[in-house]
Write a protein that holds these residues in place. Sequence first.
Motif, PDB file in Angstrom:
ATOM      1  N   CYS A  86      10.637   0.813  12.103  1.00 50.87           N
ATOM      2  CA  CYS A  86      10.302   0.667  10.678  1.00 50.87           C
ATOM      3  C   CYS A  86      11.211  -0.380  10.046  1.00 50.87           C
ATOM      4  O   CYS A  86      12.434  -0.356  10.247  1.00 50.87           O
ATOM      5  CB  CYS A  86      10.458   2.008   9.984  1.00 50.87           C
ATOM      6  N   GLY A  87      10.624  -1.279   9.256  1.00 53.56           N
ATOM      7  CA  GLY A  87      11.390  -2.404   8.733  1.00 53.56           C
ATOM      8  C   GLY A  87      12.333  -2.082   7.596  1.00 53.56           C
ATOM      9  O   GLY A  87      13.435  -2.635   7.510  1.00 53.56           O
ATOM     10  N   HIS A  88      11.931  -1.180   6.694  1.00 55.03           N
ATOM     11  CA  HIS A  88      12.716  -0.918   5.490  1.00 55.03           C
ATOM     12  C   HIS A  88      12.673   0.568   5.172  1.00 55.03           C
ATOM     13  O   HIS A  88      11.746   1.286   5.575  1.00 55.03           O
ATOM     14  CB  HIS A  88      12.172  -1.713   4.297  1.00 55.03           C
ATOM     15  N   VAL A  89      13.670   1.035   4.437  1.00 52.97           N
ATOM     16  CA  VAL A  89      13.725   2.437   4.019  1.00 52.97           C
ATOM     17  C   VAL A  89      14.097   2.518   2.544  1.00 52.97           C
ATOM     18  O   VAL A  89      14.710   1.611   1.975  1.00 52.97           O
ATOM     19  CB  VAL A  89      14.728   3.259   4.862  1.00 52.97           C
ATOM     20  N   GLN A  90      13.743   3.672   1.960  1.00 52.88           N
ATOM     21  CA  GLN A  90      13.986   3.924   0.541  1.00 52.88           C
ATOM     22  C   GLN A  90      14.042   5.427   0.347  1.00 52.88           C
ATOM     23  O   GLN A  90      13.296   6.169   0.986  1.00 52.88           O
ATOM     24  CB  GLN A  90      12.845   3.329  -0.296  1.00 52.88           C
TER      25      GLN A  90
ATOM     26  N   THR B 194       6.656  -2.936   7.002  1.00 54.40           N
ATOM     27  CA  THR B 194       6.644  -1.480   6.822  1.00 54.40           C
ATOM     28  C   THR B 194       7.879  -1.006   6.070  1.00 54.40           C
ATOM     29  O   THR B 194       8.960  -1.600   6.168  1.00 54.40           O
ATOM     30  CB  THR B 194       6.591  -0.755   8.184  1.00 54.40           C
ATOM     31  N   LEU B 195       7.695   0.079   5.307  1.00 54.11           N
ATOM     32  CA  LEU B 195       8.790   0.733   4.588  1.00 54.11           C
ATOM     33  C   LEU B 195       8.527   2.232   4.588  1.00 54.11           C
ATOM     34  O   LEU B 195       7.396   2.664   4.354  1.00 54.11           O
ATOM     35  CB  LEU B 195       8.906   0.204   3.162  1.00 54.11           C
ATOM     36  N   ALA B 196       9.557   3.019   4.842  1.00 54.65           N
ATOM     37  CA  ALA B 196       9.435   4.482   4.818  1.00 54.65           C
ATOM     38  C   ALA B 196      10.055   5.008   3.537  1.00 54.65           C
ATOM     39  O   ALA B 196      11.191   4.656   3.189  1.00 54.65           O
ATOM     40  CB  ALA B 196      10.116   5.093   6.034  1.00 54.65           C
TER      41      ALA B 196
ATOM     42  N   LEU C 196       0.856  -1.182   0.000  1.00 54.10           N
ATOM     43  CA  LEU C 196       0.000   0.000   0.000  1.00 54.10           C
ATOM     44  C   LEU C 196       0.893   1.234   0.000  1.00 54.10           C
ATOM     45  O   LEU C 196       1.579   1.525   0.980  1.00 54.10           O
ATOM     46  CB  LEU C 196      -0.906  -0.018   1.226  1.00 54.10           C
ATOM     47  N   ASP C 197       0.906   1.942  -1.132  1.00 58.16           N
ATOM     48  CA  ASP C 197       1.847   3.045  -1.343  1.00 58.16           C
ATOM     49  C   ASP C 197       1.317   4.356  -0.773  1.00 58.16           C
ATOM     50  O   ASP C 197       0.099   4.566  -0.694  1.00 58.16           O
ATOM     51  CB  ASP C 197       2.110   3.186  -2.844  1.00 58.16           C
ATOM     52  N   ASP C 198       2.242   5.255  -0.403  1.00 52.43           N
ATOM     53  CA  ASP C 198       1.898   6.598   0.107  1.00 52.43           C
ATOM     54  C   ASP C 198       0.932   6.524   1.279  1.00 52.43           C
ATOM     55  O   ASP C 198      -0.022   7.314   1.377  1.00 52.43           O
ATOM     56  CB  ASP C 198       1.303   7.466  -1.008  1.00 52.43           C
ATOM     57  N   PHE C 199       1.162   5.572   2.167  1.00 53.39           N
ATOM     58  CA  PHE C 199       0.239   5.394   3.283  1.00 53.39           C
ATOM     59  C   PHE C 199       0.241   6.636   4.169  1.00 53.39           C
ATOM     60  O   PHE C 199       1.270   7.208   4.490  1.00 53.39           O
ATOM     61  CB  PHE C 199       0.624   4.170   4.121  1.00 53.39           C
TER      62      PHE C 199
ATOM     63  N   GLU D 285       0.173  -6.679   2.407  1.00 47.95           N
ATOM     64  CA  GLU D 285       1.252  -7.278   3.186  1.00 47.95           C
ATOM     65  C   GLU D 285       2.219  -6.236   3.744  1.00 47.95           C
ATOM     66  O   GLU D 285       2.880  -6.477   4.743  1.00 47.95           O
ATOM     67  CB  GLU D 285       2.031  -8.282   2.330  1.00 47.95           C
ATOM     68  N   ARG D 286       2.300  -5.076   3.058  1.00 48.47           N
ATOM     69  CA  ARG D 286       3.225  -4.056   3.545  1.00 48.47           C
ATOM     70  C   ARG D 286       2.654  -2.672   3.268  1.00 48.47           C
ATOM     71  O   ARG D 286       2.026  -2.449   2.234  1.00 48.47           O
ATOM     72  CB  ARG D 286       4.587  -4.207   2.850  1.00 48.47           C
ATOM     73  N   ILE D 287       2.872  -1.756   4.205  1.00 51.34           N
ATOM     74  CA  ILE D 287       2.491  -0.375   3.982  1.00 51.34           C
ATOM     75  C   ILE D 287       3.758   0.460   3.802  1.00 51.34           C
ATOM     76  O   ILE D 287       4.756   0.259   4.496  1.00 51.34           O
ATOM     77  CB  ILE D 287       1.624   0.189   5.136  1.00 51.34           C
TER      78      ILE D 287
END
Length: 503
Positions: free
Chosen positions: A464-468, A445-447, A390-393, A409-411
């Motif tokens: 937070c699990g992941h970053v980009q 989760t990903l930020a 789910l993008d741009d949550f 599965e991921r926000i």
Amino acid sequence: MHLWQQLKSPFAALGPRHYLVLFMAVGTTTLLFGAIAATISALTAALILIGFSDKSSVQRDTDTITGLLTRDAIDDVMSNHLSSLTNNTHCGAIMLEIDRFKLIEERHDRLGVETIYRAIAQRLTDILRTEDQISRLDGPTFAIALAPSKRLDLEAAIQLSSRIQHAMTDPVEIEGVNTYFTVSIGFALSDRIDSVFGSTLLQAATNALIEAQRHAPAAIRSYSPAMRSRIATCNKLAQMVTHALDNGEITAFFQPQISTRSGQLTGFETLARWHHPSRGLVPPCEFLPALAQAGQMHRLGHKMIDDALSALHRWDAQGFKVSRVGVNFSKDELRDPTLVSHIETSLINYGLSPDRLAVEVLETVVADNADDVVIRNLAGLAGLGCRLDLDDFGTGHASITSIRRYAVERIKIDRSFVTNIDNDDEQQKMVAAILTMAERLGLDTLAEGVETIEERRMLASLGCGHVQGFGIARPMAPWDVDNWIHNYRAQSVRGAKIRQKVG
């Protein structure tokens, strides 16, 4: 003459021109055969020909579904209105079109759609003056020729357009089910156009409708001269970007995603970029709307899928450990009825398992009442085993129910919550709340939009699990990704060795 008096009354409405034809048919046949039977036969034939001629004329001018005027007929009416203008009167044209009409077509058969057309025709007839004329053009588009009036000004046209929109709020019952719809409206007034003709006034209203549809649903726009040049520019860009897609100028770029816990590369997001021959790289915010206008979003979706899976296949062959690749899908792309089958075929062709493809959709897609095709495609992709991100949550209004319904599965936390998070207590609280919700729902989760090491550390401390983001790497062309992966792996190995020595 006695016979004519008897036969005349049922056809009196035919008018004097047709009486002459009847007299000729009666007289000629009586002289030749002298028989009443032959006279009646010839008279019947003449009446059939007359009726056929009149019926053909009516059919040319009338829409067979709604009984409204056709395009040619409304052009003539508009020209007549303009020719009858006086110094203190104005006329106008209104164009209206059903919003999101494709959804209605997908939900109902032809007879159901025609029921909606007839309902619109009746509602317009009830609202408008008897001297105003209505036409149904192609598909869900209707035109109105507003007769000359001293009171027809900008305010009156806006009020009338609002009344029309309000009249469309009542549902239309189709096979026992209520169908709701809205319309967008564009209008043009004769006193606001130079060198106006019937066709130019209708075209001006069409341009206003196009502008309204950019702000749909249920938008109203009045024609202004600036619209013409703006629409011409948009049409040119749509042609250019379609040509670019045909020529392979639009390709996939990739931005890495890493784990906040291990620092390892966990995937890439696929992003469309246009290599313009003279302008260089054109950002997607400039060309994606043009592709949507040209109806080419499904082709872009197929292109991004193929580029992403091809890259993932190549990285596997080179021994690079990339868990998955994500591809963004707009609502238009998710309405593509061939989407699931195309993805399934592509996964098979590249020998990849479905769980290595992340389907990224905006939060607004699932927050809205998604249509049946979108729901089927998302369910079909989940059935294949693809992940759903789910993008741009945080920017939309997705409910927990919708998150569950679509098997998210991921926000991906929107960049607006990430920027300067290391110095903003309120943002830290909001992100912490999002992460707590995600943990309890079992979501990864990903930020997005991480630009500094401080932001990255703060997000890691919050869980937070992941970053980009640019702080990790900018989106890269396919030919640059391989070197980046190699260098990043080398840096990770050196970092691990340093931590071991310190420990």
